[in-house]
Write a protein that holds these residues in place. Structure first.
Motif, PDB file in Angstrom:
ATOM      1  N   LEU A 126       0.814  -1.207   0.000  1.00 56.26           N
ATOM      2  CA  LEU A 126       0.000   0.000   0.000  1.00 56.26           C
ATOM      3  C   LEU A 126       0.853   1.265   0.000  1.00 56.26           C
ATOM      4  O   LEU A 126       0.563   2.223  -0.719  1.00 56.26           O
ATOM      5  CB  LEU A 126      -0.941  -0.006   1.202  1.00 56.26           C
ATOM      6  CG  LEU A 126      -1.903   1.165   1.265  1.00 56.26           C
ATOM      7  CD1 LEU A 126      -2.840   1.159   0.071  1.00 56.26           C
ATOM      8  CD2 LEU A 126      -2.697   1.112   2.552  1.00 56.26           C
ATOM      9  N   MET A 169      -7.264  10.733   0.322  1.00 60.71           N
ATOM     10  CA  MET A 169      -6.963   9.497  -0.377  1.00 60.71           C
ATOM     11  C   MET A 169      -6.249   9.744  -1.706  1.00 60.71           C
ATOM     12  O   MET A 169      -5.306   9.042  -2.044  1.00 60.71           O
ATOM     13  CB  MET A 169      -8.240   8.705  -0.614  1.00 60.71           C
ATOM     14  CG  MET A 169      -8.001   7.368  -1.244  1.00 60.71           C
ATOM     15  SD  MET A 169      -9.530   6.466  -1.330  1.00 60.71           S
ATOM     16  CE  MET A 169      -8.952   4.998  -2.141  1.00 60.71           C
ATOM     17  N   HIS A 223     -10.588   3.063   2.365  1.00 59.60           N
ATOM     18  CA  HIS A 223     -10.617   1.985   1.379  1.00 59.60           C
ATOM     19  C   HIS A 223     -11.912   2.062   0.579  1.00 59.60           C
ATOM     20  O   HIS A 223     -12.989   2.229   1.143  1.00 59.60           O
ATOM     21  CB  HIS A 223     -10.520   0.635   2.111  1.00 59.60           C
ATOM     22  CG  HIS A 223     -10.686  -0.555   1.222  1.00 59.60           C
ATOM     23  ND1 HIS A 223      -9.761  -0.903   0.272  1.00 59.60           N
ATOM     24  CD2 HIS A 223     -11.681  -1.469   1.145  1.00 59.60           C
ATOM     25  CE1 HIS A 223     -10.176  -1.994  -0.359  1.00 59.60           C
ATOM     26  NE2 HIS A 223     -11.336  -2.346   0.154  1.00 59.60           N
ATOM     27  N   LYS A 224     -11.797   1.942  -0.747  1.00 54.97           N
ATOM     28  CA  LYS A 224     -12.986   1.917  -1.604  1.00 54.97           C
ATOM     29  C   LYS A 224     -13.564   0.504  -1.588  1.00 54.97           C
ATOM     30  O   LYS A 224     -12.853  -0.470  -1.861  1.00 54.97           O
ATOM     31  CB  LYS A 224     -12.637   2.324  -3.024  1.00 54.97           C
ATOM     32  CG  LYS A 224     -13.836   2.295  -3.958  1.00 54.97           C
ATOM     33  CD  LYS A 224     -13.435   2.676  -5.370  1.00 54.97           C
ATOM     34  CE  LYS A 224     -14.613   2.534  -6.309  1.00 54.97           C
ATOM     35  NZ  LYS A 224     -14.225   2.777  -7.696  1.00 54.97           N
ATOM     36  N   PHE A 283     -16.909   4.243   0.562  1.00 54.78           N
ATOM     37  CA  PHE A 283     -15.599   4.305   1.180  1.00 54.78           C
ATOM     38  C   PHE A 283     -15.718   4.066   2.676  1.00 54.78           C
ATOM     39  O   PHE A 283     -16.647   4.547   3.309  1.00 54.78           O
ATOM     40  CB  PHE A 283     -14.951   5.661   0.903  1.00 54.78           C
ATOM     41  CG  PHE A 283     -14.758   5.895  -0.567  1.00 54.78           C
ATOM     42  CD1 PHE A 283     -13.592   5.509  -1.192  1.00 54.78           C
ATOM     43  CD2 PHE A 283     -15.756   6.473  -1.334  1.00 54.78           C
ATOM     44  CE1 PHE A 283     -13.418   5.698  -2.553  1.00 54.78           C
ATOM     45  CE2 PHE A 283     -15.594   6.668  -2.687  1.00 54.78           C
ATOM     46  CZ  PHE A 283     -14.423   6.277  -3.299  1.00 54.78           C
ATOM     47  N   CYS A 337     -13.188   3.334   6.435  1.00 56.94           N
ATOM     48  CA  CYS A 337     -11.886   3.300   7.089  1.00 56.94           C
ATOM     49  C   CYS A 337     -11.586   1.848   7.448  1.00 56.94           C
ATOM     50  O   CYS A 337     -12.451   1.145   7.973  1.00 56.94           O
ATOM     51  CB  CYS A 337     -11.918   4.170   8.344  1.00 56.94           C
ATOM     52  SG  CYS A 337     -10.371   4.142   9.277  1.00 56.94           S
ATOM     53  N   CYS A 338     -10.392   1.406   7.135  1.00 55.22           N
ATOM     54  CA  CYS A 338      -9.984   0.038   7.459  1.00 55.22           C
ATOM     55  C   CYS A 338      -8.634   0.057   8.165  1.00 55.22           C
ATOM     56  O   CYS A 338      -7.730   0.801   7.782  1.00 55.22           O
ATOM     57  CB  CYS A 338      -9.879  -0.816   6.200  1.00 55.22           C
ATOM     58  SG  CYS A 338     -11.460  -1.095   5.398  1.00 55.22           S
ATOM     59  N   LEU A 387      -5.074  -1.566   9.173  1.00 57.91           N
ATOM     60  CA  LEU A 387      -4.101  -2.408   8.480  1.00 57.91           C
ATOM     61  C   LEU A 387      -3.412  -3.346   9.461  1.00 57.91           C
ATOM     62  O   LEU A 387      -3.175  -2.977  10.616  1.00 57.91           O
ATOM     63  CB  LEU A 387      -3.034  -1.531   7.812  1.00 57.91           C
ATOM     64  CG  LEU A 387      -3.537  -0.512   6.800  1.00 57.91           C
ATOM     65  CD1 LEU A 387      -2.399   0.375   6.340  1.00 57.91           C
ATOM     66  CD2 LEU A 387      -4.203  -1.201   5.626  1.00 57.91           C
ATOM     67  N   ARG A 390      -1.764  -4.975   5.024  1.00 58.50           N
ATOM     68  CA  ARG A 390      -2.989  -5.412   4.350  1.00 58.50           C
ATOM     69  C   ARG A 390      -4.203  -5.045   5.198  1.00 58.50           C
ATOM     70  O   ARG A 390      -4.114  -4.930   6.414  1.00 58.50           O
ATOM     71  CB  ARG A 390      -2.948  -6.918   4.127  1.00 58.50           C
ATOM     72  CG  ARG A 390      -1.868  -7.311   3.147  1.00 58.50           C
ATOM     73  CD  ARG A 390      -2.083  -8.702   2.624  1.00 58.50           C
ATOM     74  NE  ARG A 390      -1.167  -8.962   1.542  1.00 58.50           N
ATOM     75  CZ  ARG A 390      -0.306  -9.943   1.534  1.00 58.50           C
ATOM     76  NH1 ARG A 390      -0.239 -10.777   2.549  1.00 58.50           N
ATOM     77  NH2 ARG A 390       0.496 -10.114   0.505  1.00 58.50           N
ATOM     78  N   LEU A 391      -5.347  -4.891   4.526  1.00 56.65           N
ATOM     79  CA  LEU A 391      -6.575  -4.556   5.236  1.00 56.65           C
ATOM     80  C   LEU A 391      -6.916  -5.664   6.223  1.00 56.65           C
ATOM     81  O   LEU A 391      -6.936  -6.840   5.863  1.00 56.65           O
ATOM     82  CB  LEU A 391      -7.728  -4.373   4.250  1.00 56.65           C
ATOM     83  CG  LEU A 391      -7.558  -3.290   3.189  1.00 56.65           C
ATOM     84  CD1 LEU A 391      -8.755  -3.282   2.262  1.00 56.65           C
ATOM     85  CD2 LEU A 391      -7.336  -1.935   3.810  1.00 56.65           C
ATOM     86  N   GLN A 428     -12.766  -3.495   9.054  1.00 56.88           N
ATOM     87  CA  GLN A 428     -13.418  -2.201   8.922  1.00 56.88           C
ATOM     88  C   GLN A 428     -13.419  -1.518  10.288  1.00 56.88           C
ATOM     89  O   GLN A 428     -13.663  -2.168  11.311  1.00 56.88           O
ATOM     90  CB  GLN A 428     -14.839  -2.423   8.427  1.00 56.88           C
ATOM     91  CG  GLN A 428     -15.589  -1.185   8.082  1.00 56.88           C
ATOM     92  CD  GLN A 428     -16.971  -1.507   7.525  1.00 56.88           C
ATOM     93  OE1 GLN A 428     -17.313  -2.660   7.302  1.00 56.88           O
ATOM     94  NE2 GLN A 428     -17.751  -0.484   7.316  1.00 56.88           N
TER      95      GLN A 428
END
Length: 163
Positions: free
Chosen positions: A4, A45, A77-78, A87, A89-90, A92, A97-98, A101
């Motif tokens: 990312l 973003m 994150h879309k 969209f 918020c996530c 990491l 990596r995600l 949520q």
């Protein structure tokens, strides 16, 4: 595959280049559409960091500010949806990596523990809620979680947040 941290700046530059190309199309519809998407996602973003007034934050941007205030790594994150993309918020994981949520301004399961941990007091004031955090920050908002999370961000990061 880029992680990312490497991919986001490349995508930001690609979108900037596309906007300049789309601006040359006589109708300008493509550029206007991309600009609407950029606003939906939050300027942070696509364009990089901006200053936001804490009392005006809401939705994914507020959740991102809360994550920052409590020391979590997170991104906007879309989420592709069959009806319309949105969209969120996530948070990491340690690999970038995600992981999950993050919606503390809209969900008590994530926001409630923060209210307790940071000793945020909530008071109903007519049609608004006031959140008071040690340190003198009092924020009024339409919902208790919105007020509490804005107050937490204000106490930890100040009246203006750069994201």
């Amino acid at each position: 595959m880029d992680n990312l941290a490497e991919a986001l700046p490349k995508e930001q530059q690609r979108v900037r280049e596309l906007l300049s190309i789309y601006d040359t199309i006589p109708t300008g519809v493509f550029a206007a559409t991309l600009r609407q998407i950029r606003e939906m996602a939050g300027r942070a973003m696509l364009d990089g960091p901006h200053d936001y007034a804490t009392e005006e934050l809401e939705g994914p941007l507020l959740d991102l500010a809360v994550a920052k205030a409590v020391g979590l790594g997170a991104v906007i994150h879309k989420v592709d949806n069959a009806i319309a993309p949105f969209f969120e918020c996530c948070v990491l994981n340690e690999c970038g990596r995600l992981q999950y949520q993050y919606t503390p301004s809209r969900g008590w399961c994530q926001g409630g523990p923060l209210v307790e941990e940071h000793r945020i007091s909530l008071t109903e004031r007519g049609d608004k809620w006031a959140a008071d955090v040690r340190g003198g920050w009092v924020i009024e908002s339409a919902t208790p979680l919105l007020a509490a999370m804005r107050a937490l961000v204000a106490r930890k990061l100040g009246a203006t947040v750069r994201m």
